[in-house]
Design a protein around this motif. Structure first.
Motif, PDB file in Angstrom:
ATOM      1  N   MET A 274       0.827  -1.197   0.000  1.00 10.76           N
ATOM      2  CA  MET A 274       0.000   0.000   0.000  1.00 10.76           C
ATOM      3  C   MET A 274       0.872   1.262   0.000  1.00 10.76           C
ATOM      4  N   ASP A 275       2.018   1.191   0.693  1.00 15.90           N
ATOM      5  CA  ASP A 275       2.905   2.362   0.746  1.00 15.90           C
ATOM      6  C   ASP A 275       3.404   2.756  -0.644  1.00 15.90           C
ATOM      7  N   VAL A 276       3.694   1.779  -1.476  1.00 16.64           N
ATOM      8  CA  VAL A 276       4.167   2.074  -2.830  1.00 16.64           C
ATOM      9  C   VAL A 276       3.083   2.813  -3.608  1.00 16.64           C
ATOM     10  N   LEU A 277       1.844   2.375  -3.454  1.00 18.01           N
ATOM     11  CA  LEU A 277       0.724   3.014  -4.143  1.00 18.01           C
ATOM     12  C   LEU A 277       0.530   4.451  -3.653  1.00 18.01           C
ATOM     13  N   ILE A 278       0.631   4.640  -2.352  1.00 15.33           N
ATOM     14  CA  ILE A 278       0.498   5.992  -1.789  1.00 15.33           C
ATOM     15  C   ILE A 278       1.608   6.894  -2.312  1.00 15.33           C
ATOM     16  N   HIS A 279       2.836   6.392  -2.326  1.00 10.28           N
ATOM     17  CA  HIS A 279       3.958   7.196  -2.834  1.00 10.28           C
ATOM     18  C   HIS A 279       3.805   7.504  -4.325  1.00 10.28           C
ATOM     19  N   LEU A 280       3.264   6.565  -5.074  1.00 11.43           N
ATOM     20  CA  LEU A 280       3.008   6.792  -6.502  1.00 11.43           C
ATOM     21  C   LEU A 280       2.042   7.957  -6.696  1.00 11.43           C
ATOM     22  N   PHE A 281       0.957   7.954  -5.914  1.00 11.34           N
ATOM     23  CA  PHE A 281      -0.031   9.030  -6.061  1.00 11.34           C
ATOM     24  C   PHE A 281       0.462  10.354  -5.484  1.00 11.34           C
ATOM     25  N   VAL A 282       1.328  10.317  -4.478  1.00 10.93           N
ATOM     26  CA  VAL A 282       1.949  11.556  -4.007  1.00 10.93           C
ATOM     27  C   VAL A 282       2.799  12.155  -5.131  1.00 10.93           C
ATOM     28  N   GLY A 283       3.554  11.307  -5.828  1.00 17.10           N
ATOM     29  CA  GLY A 283       4.350  11.774  -6.965  1.00 17.10           C
ATOM     30  C   GLY A 283       3.481  12.384  -8.047  1.00 17.10           C
ATOM     31  N   LEU A 284       2.365  11.744  -8.369  1.00 15.66           N
ATOM     32  CA  LEU A 284       1.449  12.289  -9.376  1.00 15.66           C
ATOM     33  C   LEU A 284       0.823  13.594  -8.897  1.00 15.66           C
ATOM     34  N   HIS A 285       0.548  13.684  -7.600  1.00 12.90           N
ATOM     35  CA  HIS A 285      -0.007  14.907  -7.025  1.00 12.90           C
ATOM     36  C   HIS A 285       1.002  16.056  -7.169  1.00 12.90           C
ATOM     37  N   VAL A 286       2.262  15.777  -6.917  1.00 12.82           N
ATOM     38  CA  VAL A 286       3.318  16.791  -7.060  1.00 12.82           C
ATOM     39  C   VAL A 286       3.453  17.218  -8.522  1.00 12.82           C
ATOM     40  N   ILE A 287       3.313  16.271  -9.440  1.00 17.36           N
ATOM     41  CA  ILE A 287       3.349  16.621 -10.871  1.00 17.36           C
ATOM     42  C   ILE A 287       2.197  17.562 -11.213  1.00 17.36           C
ATOM     43  N   GLY A 288       1.028  17.318 -10.637  1.00 15.26           N
ATOM     44  CA  GLY A 288      -0.106  18.220 -10.849  1.00 15.26           C
ATOM     45  C   GLY A 288       0.170  19.615 -10.325  1.00 15.26           C
ATOM     46  N   ILE A 289       0.766  19.694  -9.136  1.00 17.29           N
ATOM     47  CA  ILE A 289       1.127  20.993  -8.571  1.00 17.29           C
ATOM     48  C   ILE A 289       2.145  21.693  -9.471  1.00 17.29           C
ATOM     49  N   ALA A 290       3.115  20.936  -9.957  1.00 21.68           N
ATOM     50  CA  ALA A 290       4.142  21.512 -10.834  1.00 21.68           C
ATOM     51  C   ALA A 290       3.525  22.055 -12.117  1.00 21.68           C
ATOM     52  N   ALA A 291       2.566  21.342 -12.678  1.00 21.00           N
ATOM     53  CA  ALA A 291       1.922  21.803 -13.915  1.00 21.00           C
ATOM     54  C   ALA A 291       1.134  23.085 -13.661  1.00 21.00           C
ATOM     55  N   LEU A 292       0.381  23.123 -12.576  1.00 25.44           N
ATOM     56  CA  LEU A 292      -0.417  24.307 -12.259  1.00 25.44           C
ATOM     57  C   LEU A 292       0.475  25.504 -11.954  1.00 25.44           C
ATOM     58  N   LEU A 293       1.435  25.319 -11.069  1.00 20.43           N
ATOM     59  CA  LEU A 293       2.310  26.426 -10.691  1.00 20.43           C
ATOM     60  C   LEU A 293       3.244  26.806 -11.836  1.00 20.43           C
ATOM     61  N   GLY A 294       3.741  25.820 -12.569  1.00 23.56           N
ATOM     62  CA  GLY A 294       4.602  26.100 -13.717  1.00 23.56           C
ATOM     63  C   GLY A 294       3.874  26.886 -14.797  1.00 23.56           C
ATOM     64  N   GLY A 295       2.631  26.509 -15.055  1.00 23.09           N
ATOM     65  CA  GLY A 295       1.828  27.258 -16.018  1.00 23.09           C
ATOM     66  C   GLY A 295       1.636  28.703 -15.582  1.00 23.09           C
ATOM     67  N   PHE A 296       1.408  28.885 -14.296  1.00 29.37           N
ATOM     68  CA  PHE A 296       1.266  30.243 -13.762  1.00 29.37           C
ATOM     69  C   PHE A 296       2.566  31.032 -13.928  1.00 29.37           C
ATOM     70  N   LEU A 297       3.671  30.414 -13.547  1.00 27.02           N
ATOM     71  CA  LEU A 297       4.957  31.123 -13.604  1.00 27.02           C
ATOM     72  C   LEU A 297       5.361  31.471 -15.032  1.00 27.02           C
ATOM     73  N   THR A 298       5.007  30.637 -15.993  1.00 27.12           N
ATOM     74  CA  THR A 298       5.349  30.956 -17.383  1.00 27.12           C
ATOM     75  C   THR A 298       4.573  32.159 -17.909  1.00 27.12           C
ATOM     76  N   GLN A 299       3.488  32.497 -17.252  1.00 29.39           N
ATOM     77  CA  GLN A 299       2.658  33.617 -17.702  1.00 29.39           C
ATOM     78  C   GLN A 299       2.890  34.901 -16.910  1.00 29.39           C
ATOM     79  N   LEU A 300       3.861  34.899 -15.997  1.00 29.15           N
ATOM     80  CA  LEU A 300       4.084  36.087 -15.172  1.00 29.15           C
ATOM     81  C   LEU A 300       4.466  37.318 -15.993  1.00 29.15           C
TER      82      LEU A 300
END
Length: 117
Positions: free
Chosen positions: A1-27
Motif C-alpha cells: 500500500m505504501d508504494v501506491l500511496i507514494h506513486l499518487f503523491v508523486g502524481l499529485h506533485v506533478i499536478g502541482i508543478a503543472a499548475l504552478l509552472g503554467g502560472f509562472l510561465t505567464q508572469l
C-alpha cells in the motif's frame, strides 16, 4: 500500500508543478496584461483534485490518520482554482487580479500542505 500511496503523491506533485509552472510561465504576460490560463494549469489542477481524493482514500484504507479540516481547506482552495481556470480557459486575456489570485491560492495550497501538521 505504501508504494501506491507514494506513486499518487508523486502524481499529485506533478499536478502541482503543472499548475504552478503554467502560472509562472505567464508572469511576464501578466505584467503586460495579456496573461491567460494555459492548458497545463487546467490539467494540473484536475490532476491535483483526482490524486488528492485518491490519496485521502488510500490513507484512510491504510489506517493512517487524515486531518479532515486540512483536507477540506485544501479542497476548497483547489475547487476555487479549478473553477476559475475552467471558466476562463478560453479567454484570450485574464484580468491581472484574477490571474494573481490563482497563483496566490496555488502557493497557499502548497504551504498548507507542507506547514499544517
Amino acid at each position: 500500500m505504501d508504494v501506491l500511496i507514494h506513486l499518487f503523491v508523486g502524481l499529485h506533485v506533478i499536478g502541482i508543478a503543472a499548475l504552478l509552472g503554467g502560472f509562472l510561465t505567464q508572469l511576464k504576460a501578466m505584467g503586460r496584461g495579456t496573461a491567460r490560463f494555459v492548458p497545463a494549469m487546467l490539467h494540473g489542477a484536475a490532476t491535483m483534485l483526482v490524486t488528492g481524493v485518491i490519496l485521502v482514500g488510500l490513507n484512510q484504507a491504510d489506517d493512517h490518520s487524515v486531518n479532515n479540516v486540512k483536507i477540506g481547506v485544501k479542497l476548497a482552495l483547489l475547487i476555487v482554482i479549478l473553477g476559475l481556470v475552467y471558466v476562463k480557459r478560453d479567454d484570450e486575456k485574464v484580468e491581472k487580479p484574477l490571474f494573481a489570485l490563482v497563483g496566490l491560492l496555488t502557493v497557499a495550497n502548497v504551504f498548507i500542505a507542507v506547514l499544517w501538521t
